[in-house]
Design a protein around this motif. Structure first.
Motif, PDB file in Angstrom:
ATOM      1  N   ALA A  40      93.162  41.390  46.480  1.00 35.22           N
ATOM      2  CA  ALA A  40      92.308  40.792  45.470  1.00 35.22           C
ATOM      3  C   ALA A  40      92.080  39.316  45.751  1.00 35.22           C
ATOM      4  O   ALA A  40      90.986  38.789  45.530  1.00 35.22           O
ATOM      5  N   ALA A  41      93.122  38.629  46.230  1.00 39.05           N
ATOM      6  CA  ALA A  41      92.975  37.205  46.545  1.00 39.05           C
ATOM      7  C   ALA A  41      91.925  37.005  47.627  1.00 39.05           C
ATOM      8  O   ALA A  41      91.147  36.037  47.572  1.00 39.05           O
ATOM      9  N   SER A  42      91.861  37.905  48.592  1.00 41.54           N
ATOM     10  CA  SER A  42      90.832  37.805  49.632  1.00 41.54           C
ATOM     11  C   SER A  42      89.450  38.053  49.049  1.00 41.54           C
ATOM     12  O   SER A  42      88.501  37.314  49.330  1.00 41.54           O
ATOM     13  N   LEU A  43      89.332  39.088  48.221  1.00 43.68           N
ATOM     14  CA  LEU A  43      88.030  39.412  47.639  1.00 43.68           C
ATOM     15  C   LEU A  43      87.538  38.330  46.691  1.00 43.68           C
ATOM     16  O   LEU A  43      86.328  38.165  46.507  1.00 43.68           O
ATOM     17  N   ALA A  89      81.629  32.734  51.796  1.00 43.91           N
ATOM     18  CA  ALA A  89      81.638  32.038  53.084  1.00 43.91           C
ATOM     19  C   ALA A  89      83.047  31.973  53.657  1.00 43.91           C
ATOM     20  O   ALA A  89      83.251  32.178  54.864  1.00 43.91           O
ATOM     21  N   ALA A  90      84.043  31.700  52.803  1.00 44.84           N
ATOM     22  CA  ALA A  90      85.431  31.637  53.260  1.00 44.84           C
ATOM     23  C   ALA A  90      85.925  33.013  53.685  1.00 44.84           C
ATOM     24  O   ALA A  90      86.643  33.151  54.684  1.00 44.84           O
ATOM     25  N   LEU A  91      85.572  34.036  52.912  1.00 50.50           N
ATOM     26  CA  LEU A  91      85.984  35.396  53.249  1.00 50.50           C
ATOM     27  C   LEU A  91      85.418  35.810  54.603  1.00 50.50           C
ATOM     28  O   LEU A  91      86.133  36.356  55.456  1.00 50.50           O
ATOM     29  N   HIS A  92      84.132  35.554  54.819  1.00 46.14           N
ATOM     30  CA  HIS A  92      83.507  35.926  56.086  1.00 46.14           C
ATOM     31  C   HIS A  92      84.088  35.116  57.245  1.00 46.14           C
ATOM     32  O   HIS A  92      84.241  35.637  58.358  1.00 46.14           O
ATOM     33  N   ALA A  93      84.428  33.853  56.995  1.00 56.66           N
ATOM     34  CA  ALA A  93      85.030  33.028  58.049  1.00 56.66           C
ATOM     35  C   ALA A  93      86.396  33.572  58.444  1.00 56.66           C
ATOM     36  O   ALA A  93      86.743  33.608  59.633  1.00 56.66           O
ATOM     37  N   ASP A  94      87.194  33.987  57.448  1.00 55.07           N
ATOM     38  CA  ASP A  94      88.501  34.555  57.747  1.00 55.07           C
ATOM     39  C   ASP A  94      88.363  35.840  58.563  1.00 55.07           C
ATOM     40  O   ASP A  94      89.102  36.072  59.528  1.00 55.07           O
TER      41      ASP A  94
END
Length: 239
Positions: free
Chosen positions: A167-170, A175-180
Motif C-alpha cells: 500500500a505504501a508503494s501504491l 512519478a515516484a512509483l514509476h521511478a522506483d
C-alpha cells in the motif's frame, strides 16, 4: 472526556442532514474511505468529513468517540469487505490462501486507508469474525492448539505487513512509483557481471518480479511450512 456513543436505534431517529442525507456509521466510514483516497490521512479531519457529509462535525461524535474510533471502524470495514462472500470449503490450505489474498487485496484497494489501519487492532465484529475463521480452519484441519496459534500469528502479521508495504508503494505519487519501478531496469539491469555477478545474472528476472507483490509467494511458503509441520507426527494434546 470522550462523548458517549449514542446507541444505533437512537441515531436512526435523528433528523436528516441539511441536504436530506440520513447519517449512518456505514455512510460515514464509506465517505472517510473516499476522502482518504483523495487526500490521504492528513486530509481526513472531523471538519472536512462534516463538510463532505453536510453535517456539523460534532454530529460525528454521536457515531464515534473520536477520529481514532473512526480509524478502527475503517479497519474493520476493510476486513468485512475482504470476507464478504467467502465461505470455508473444508480444504484448509485453499481456505487460508483465499482469506489471505482477499484481505491483502481489500487493503490495496484503499492504500491510504491501509497505511492508516494495518497496524491497528479494532476488536470489532469483522475482525473478530476473521480471526475466528482462521483459527477454526486450522483447528478443523487438525492442527494442535499451539501450532494453530503460531501459524495464525504468522499468517495475520504477514498478510498485514505485506498489505502495508504494498500500500505504501501504491500511495506514492505516480512519478515516484514509476521511478522506483524503472530502477530495476535503468540501474540493476546495467550492472556489469565483473562487479555484481549475481545481480547481473538475475537482472532480467528481478526486473519482472520486483515490480509485483511478493505476498502470494510468501503466503505459499508459509502454507508449505504449515503443511510440512502438519505431516510430522506430534504428541497428542493434553485432555
Amino acid at each position: 472526556m470522550a462523548k458517549p456513543v449514542v446507541p444505533e436505534e437512537k441515531r436512526r431517529r435523528r433528523r436528516p442532514t441539511r441536504s436530506g442525507t440520513v447519517l449512518s456509521e456505514r455512510l460515514i466510514v464509506d465517505t472517510a474511505l473516499r476522502m482518504l483516497g483523495e487526500h490521504g490521512s492528513a486530509g481526513l479531519t472531523a471538519r472536512r468529513l462534516g463538510l463532505a457529509l453536510d453535517c456539523d462535525p460534532s454530529t460525528l461524535y454521536r457515531y464515534f468517540r473520536g477520529m481514532d474510533d473512526l480509524t478502527l471502524a475503517i479497519a474493520d470495514a476493510l476486513i468485512g469487505r475482504a470476507l464478504h462472500g467467502w465461505a470455508p470449503t473444508g480444504e484448509w490450505r485453499a481456505d487460508l490462501r483465499a482469506v489471505g489474498l482477499r484481505i491483502h487485496a481489500a487493503y490495496l484497494a484503499h492504500p491510504q486507508a491501509a497505511q492508516l489501519t494495518t497496524s491497528r487492532v479494532s476488536g470489532r465484529a469483522n475482525e473478530l469474525a476473521a480471526d475466528e475463521a482462521v483459527l477454526d480452519v486450522l483447528r478443523t484441519a487438525g492442527f494442535p492448539l499451539p501450532d494453530t496459534v503460531r501459524i495464525y500469528h504468522a499468517f495475520i502479521d504477514q498478510t498485514l505487513a505485506f498489505a502495508a508495504l504494498d500500500a505504501a508503494s501504491l500511495a506514492l505519487p505516480s512519478a515516484a512509483l514509476h521511478a522506483d519501478e524503472a530502477m530495476w531496469r535503468s540501474t540493476y539491469a546495467r550492472l556489469p557481471a565483473t562487479t555484481h555477478p549475481r545481480i547481473a545474472e538475475a537482472a532480467p528476472l528481478l526486473a519482472t518480479r520486483m515490480v509485483t507483490s511478493a505476498y502470494p509467494t510468501a503466503l505459499d511458503m508459509l502454507l508449505d511450512s504449515a503443511a510440512a509441520h502438519r505431516a510430522r507426527p506430534t504428541a497428542a494434546e493434553p485432555g
